[in-house]
Structure formats: structure tokens, C-alpha cells
Design an enzyme around this catalytic site. Structure first.
Site, PDB file in Angstrom:
ATOM      1  N   LYS A 162      64.027  46.898   5.737  1.00 36.75           N
ATOM      2  CA  LYS A 162      63.153  48.084   5.773  1.00 36.75           C
ATOM      3  C   LYS A 162      62.024  47.915   6.791  1.00 36.75           C
ATOM      4  O   LYS A 162      61.422  48.909   7.199  1.00 36.75           O
ATOM      5  CB  LYS A 162      62.585  48.385   4.397  1.00 36.75           C
ATOM      6  CG  LYS A 162      61.631  47.370   3.834  1.00 36.75           C
ATOM      7  CD  LYS A 162      61.190  47.746   2.427  1.00 36.75           C
ATOM      8  CE  LYS A 162      60.261  46.726   1.811  1.00 36.75           C
ATOM      9  NZ  LYS A 162      58.993  46.581   2.536  1.00 36.75           N
ATOM     10  N   ASP A 163      61.723  46.674   7.209  1.00 37.99           N
ATOM     11  CA  ASP A 163      60.686  46.438   8.219  1.00 37.99           C
ATOM     12  C   ASP A 163      61.219  46.512   9.642  1.00 37.99           C
ATOM     13  O   ASP A 163      60.436  46.542  10.597  1.00 37.99           O
ATOM     14  CB  ASP A 163      60.054  45.047   8.024  1.00 37.99           C
ATOM     15  CG  ASP A 163      59.312  44.922   6.712  1.00 37.99           C
ATOM     16  OD1 ASP A 163      58.840  45.960   6.199  1.00 37.99           O
ATOM     17  OD2 ASP A 163      59.195  43.799   6.202  1.00 37.99           O
ATOM     18  N   ARG A 180      54.802  55.958   1.462  1.00 34.48           N
ATOM     19  CA  ARG A 180      55.881  56.616   0.724  1.00 34.48           C
ATOM     20  C   ARG A 180      55.627  56.547  -0.779  1.00 34.48           C
ATOM     21  O   ARG A 180      55.715  57.546  -1.500  1.00 34.48           O
ATOM     22  CB  ARG A 180      57.208  55.939   1.092  1.00 34.48           C
ATOM     23  CG  ARG A 180      58.453  56.569   0.501  1.00 34.48           C
ATOM     24  CD  ARG A 180      59.039  55.799  -0.673  1.00 34.48           C
ATOM     25  NE  ARG A 180      59.102  54.389  -0.502  1.00 34.48           N
ATOM     26  CZ  ARG A 180      59.352  53.534  -1.472  1.00 34.48           C
ATOM     27  NH1 ARG A 180      59.552  53.975  -2.701  1.00 34.48           N
ATOM     28  NH2 ARG A 180      59.379  52.234  -1.273  1.00 34.48           N
ATOM     29  N   ARG A 181      55.280  55.363  -1.289  1.00 32.80           N
ATOM     30  CA  ARG A 181      55.011  55.225  -2.722  1.00 32.80           C
ATOM     31  C   ARG A 181      53.786  56.034  -3.145  1.00 32.80           C
ATOM     32  O   ARG A 181      53.772  56.635  -4.223  1.00 32.80           O
ATOM     33  CB  ARG A 181      54.823  53.755  -3.071  1.00 32.80           C
ATOM     34  CG  ARG A 181      56.115  52.947  -3.026  1.00 32.80           C
ATOM     35  CD  ARG A 181      55.851  51.467  -3.165  1.00 32.80           C
ATOM     36  NE  ARG A 181      57.088  50.701  -3.133  1.00 32.80           N
ATOM     37  CZ  ARG A 181      57.188  49.449  -2.696  1.00 32.80           C
ATOM     38  NH1 ARG A 181      56.106  48.816  -2.239  1.00 32.80           N
ATOM     39  NH2 ARG A 181      58.358  48.828  -2.702  1.00 32.80           N
ATOM     40  N   ARG A 184      47.008  44.696  -0.192  1.00 30.66           N
ATOM     41  CA  ARG A 184      47.750  43.840   0.731  1.00 30.66           C
ATOM     42  C   ARG A 184      47.836  42.444   0.142  1.00 30.66           C
ATOM     43  O   ARG A 184      47.212  42.120  -0.856  1.00 30.66           O
ATOM     44  CB  ARG A 184      47.050  43.790   2.099  1.00 30.66           C
ATOM     45  CG  ARG A 184      46.982  45.103   2.858  1.00 30.66           C
ATOM     46  CD  ARG A 184      48.334  45.522   3.419  1.00 30.66           C
ATOM     47  NE  ARG A 184      48.957  44.464   4.190  1.00 30.66           N
ATOM     48  CZ  ARG A 184      48.711  44.220   5.487  1.00 30.66           C
ATOM     49  NH1 ARG A 184      47.814  44.943   6.126  1.00 30.66           N
ATOM     50  NH2 ARG A 184      49.340  43.260   6.130  1.00 30.66           N
ATOM     51  N   ARG A 214      48.989  40.175  -5.234  1.00 34.21           N
ATOM     52  CA  ARG A 214      48.902  41.534  -5.785  1.00 34.21           C
ATOM     53  C   ARG A 214      48.918  41.505  -7.312  1.00 34.21           C
ATOM     54  O   ARG A 214      48.156  42.232  -7.965  1.00 34.21           O
ATOM     55  CB  ARG A 214      50.058  42.388  -5.260  1.00 34.21           C
ATOM     56  CG  ARG A 214      50.058  42.528  -3.746  1.00 34.21           C
ATOM     57  CD  ARG A 214      51.179  43.423  -3.276  1.00 34.21           C
ATOM     58  NE  ARG A 214      51.339  43.345  -1.829  1.00 34.21           N
ATOM     59  CZ  ARG A 214      52.038  44.190  -1.101  1.00 34.21           C
ATOM     60  NH1 ARG A 214      52.638  45.204  -1.698  1.00 34.21           N
ATOM     61  NH2 ARG A 214      52.153  44.042   0.199  1.00 34.21           N
ATOM     62  N   CYS A 219      56.251  53.869   9.398  1.00 34.26           N
ATOM     63  CA  CYS A 219      55.407  53.601   8.227  1.00 34.26           C
ATOM     64  C   CYS A 219      54.355  54.687   8.013  1.00 34.26           C
ATOM     65  O   CYS A 219      53.690  54.711   6.980  1.00 34.26           O
ATOM     66  CB  CYS A 219      54.735  52.235   8.374  1.00 34.26           C
ATOM     67  SG  CYS A 219      53.540  52.139   9.732  1.00 34.26           S
TER      68      CYS A 219
END
Length: 321
Positions: A83-84, A142-143, A160, A166, A252
Site C-alpha cells: 500500500k506504500d 482514508r480512515r 505517528r 501507538r 495519501c
């Protein structure tokens, strides 16, 4: 590179190291006697751990340094979270393998255990039971858009750092909940309390849960060895998702979600483009044969653009920092 040695490159984060180790183990299984060496490289995204990702912007935030190491011959394969990886193929490099895909779904992790215990334990139901104006940590545009679409009062806040960082911030009271990738938790062997899967209605990022193994495209023996890890199911699914992303021209800074699933020769792709301003999203689905995955993704994206996604993409670009 000698015939019996392969240098695997990845980012320096714990998750990237775990992914690289998994790839090295699979390569050693396929090629007994192969000596696998690891080289871990800091990327631009690793060096800036404070600025929200949409504000940093730019393609290749977590990949360019690894690609440069490939071109210079310092590594023979780069292990990326797919996805990156930007959808535009870089000159001189090839996506040699997409291994078996890990769980592509998102996970909601809640700090207050009683909220999870009440009623249904499904992720979306737990999300709906969060307190009014609950703070939900996520580094993904997106989230954040999906959270607002689910409940307008929720407060998505940037977070981050590595996965364990996290989770620590959650337990210290910085948030009421986090949204994380199931694949990252599984690869790190983490099972946090209060974790619930966000189900099929909650679409992930294109390529989420998949690894992309990148090699030089000049006939190097590294690509031949790495290709042994390519999984046809994962390859078909991410081909459709990334083709859709390419036509939508999303990065992104644009909240795009997509999930392809293969059953036999039938491939079904579902996708959504969300409104950063909180308005209605554009959602659609398309089905076709697995051998036409690229065209399937492009066809669905074109229809979504005509149905209003073009305006949402443009709005996201205008409003991004």
C-alpha cells in the site's frame, strides 16, 4: 551478488524488520543453501515521525531510499508494504513478487474494555458505542474519512510512530480508540485487548495486507529467485486494486478504499472514494475474470469518476495541506 547470497532491504521499523525476516525465511525454504543478508534503511517517512502523513505528501515517502539502494546494488530485493508503493512503475525496477496476502482488514482497538463487552462485539458496532466526540487515532486520511462517515461526531486525530508506540499512546489516555491494520498486528504477533475487526463494510486501502517484493529489472538472478514467492491470488487482487488507484490518481492525500477478492476465476472488486469535507462518498463494485484484473480495476475507476468521484478527488487535493 553471488549465486548463493541475496541481500534483502527494508525499512528500519519493527514491522518492516518482521516482514523482511518473513520473506527471508520463505526464500530460504524455496532455495536451500541460500545465504540471506538483511540491510535496513531509513526512509523520508521514517525520519519525520511527527508531521501527519497527508501533510508531508509526495510519492515514495516510504520507498524511494529502498529503490535507490536497489539501483546502486546495495540490496537485491526491497520488501515494501504494497500500500506504500506508488502505482507508477519506477525505471529499471520490477515488482518481482506479491507473496501470500495477510489479512487486509482494519482493526479497531478500544481503551475502555466495558465498551467492547456491551452488546455485539463486531468492530463497527463497537465503534458506534464509543463516547460522544471520542478521539480516534489514525495516520490515514482514508480512515479519518471513514470514521466521519460512520459518525460525524468522532474526532480522528493524527498518530505517528511504530505500532507499539501507538498502542502505548492509547493506554496512556491520548485516545479512546485506534484504527490499525490487522496485517501489521498479526505480523508482529500482537493481540491487544479491546481489538475488534472492522468487517467487510469497512474497506481497506488498496494493497493493504500485501507485500511487494521489488527487484532490478535487468535480468538479475535476484528477481528469478524472488519470483518463487509470487502468489497468483494476491497478485490478481492487488493488480485490480492498484489499477483502480492509478486511474483515480489517488495518493495519501485522497481517501480511497478498495478490496478485491478472488474466488476461482471470478474476481470481485469493491471500492469507495470518500469526501474530505464530510459529504456523501462514491461507492461501486465490479466483477470479472482474474486474468483481466487490470482492466477490471480501470473500468470500475472510470465509472466511479463519471459518478462523482472526480469531484471528490479534486476537493481532497485542494483541501490537503
Amino acid at each position: 551478488m553471488s549465486e548463493a547470497q541475496l541481500v534483502v532491504g527494508a525499512r528500519r521499523s519493527p514491522l518492516s524488520r518482521a516482514q523482511a525476516a518473513w520473506v527471508g525465511e520463505r526464500l530460504s525454504e524455496c532455495w536451500p543453501g541460500l545465504a540471506v543478508e538483511y540491510r535496513f534503511i531509513a526512509t523520508a517517512g521514517d525520519r519525520d515521525r511527527v508531521t501527519p502523513l497527508p501533510a508531508i505528501g509526495g510519492k515514495g515517502l516510504f520507498t524511494e531510499e529502498l529503490e535507490q539502494a536497489l539501483r546502486e546494488g546495495r540490496i537485491d530485493v526491497a520488501v515494501h508494504s504494497l500500500k506504500d508503493l506508488p502505482v507508477d512503475p519506477p525505471a529499471g525496477l520490477t515488482l518481482a513478487a506479491v507473496p501470500v496476502r495477510e489479512d487486509p482488514r482494519d482493526i479497531l482497538v478500544v481503551r475502555d474494555a466495558p465498551i467492547v463487552a456491551q452488546g455485539s462485539g463486531e468492530g463497527l458496532d463497537v465503534l458506534r458505542r464509543l463516547p460522544t466526540a471520542a478521539r480516534v487515532g489514525t495516520s490515514s486520511l482514508r480512515r479519518a474519512a471513514q470514521l466521519r462517515a460512520c459518525r460525524a461526531d468522532l474526532r480522528p486525530l493524527p498518530v505517528r510512530g511504530n505500532v507499539d508506540t501507538r498502542l502505548r499512546k492509547l493506554q496512556e489516555g491520548g485516545f479512546e480508540a485506534l484504527v490499525l491494520a490487522a496485517a501489521g498486528l498479526r505480523r508482529l504477533g500482537l493481540r491487544p485487548r479491546g481489538a475488534r475487526v472492522l468487517g467487510e463494510e469497512w474497506l481497506p486501502a488498496p494493497g493493504q495486507g500485501a507485500l511487494g517484493l521489488q527487484c532490478r529489472a535487468d535480468g538479475d538472478v535476484g528477481a528469478d529467485r524472488v519470483h518463487a514467492l509470487d502468489d497468483p491470488v494476491a497478485r490478481a487482487e492487488v493488480t485490480a486494486e492498484r489499477a483502480l488507484l492509478a486511474v483515480l490518481e489517488g495518493g495519501c492525500r485522497v481517501p480511497i478504499a478498495a478490496r478485491a477478492s478472488l474466488q476461482g476465476e471470478d474476481l470481485r472488486l469493491r471500492a469507495a472514494v470518500y469526501d474530505v469535507a464530510g459529504g456523501p462518498s462514491v461507492q461501486d463494485a465490479e466483477a470479472g475474470r482474474a486474468d483481466g484484473a487490470d482492466e477490471l480495476g480501470r473500468r470500475l475507476a472510470s465509472r466511479m469518476l463519471e459518478s462523482g468521484a472526480a469531484a471528490l478527488v479534486e476537493r481532497a487535493r485542494r483541501l490537503s495541506p
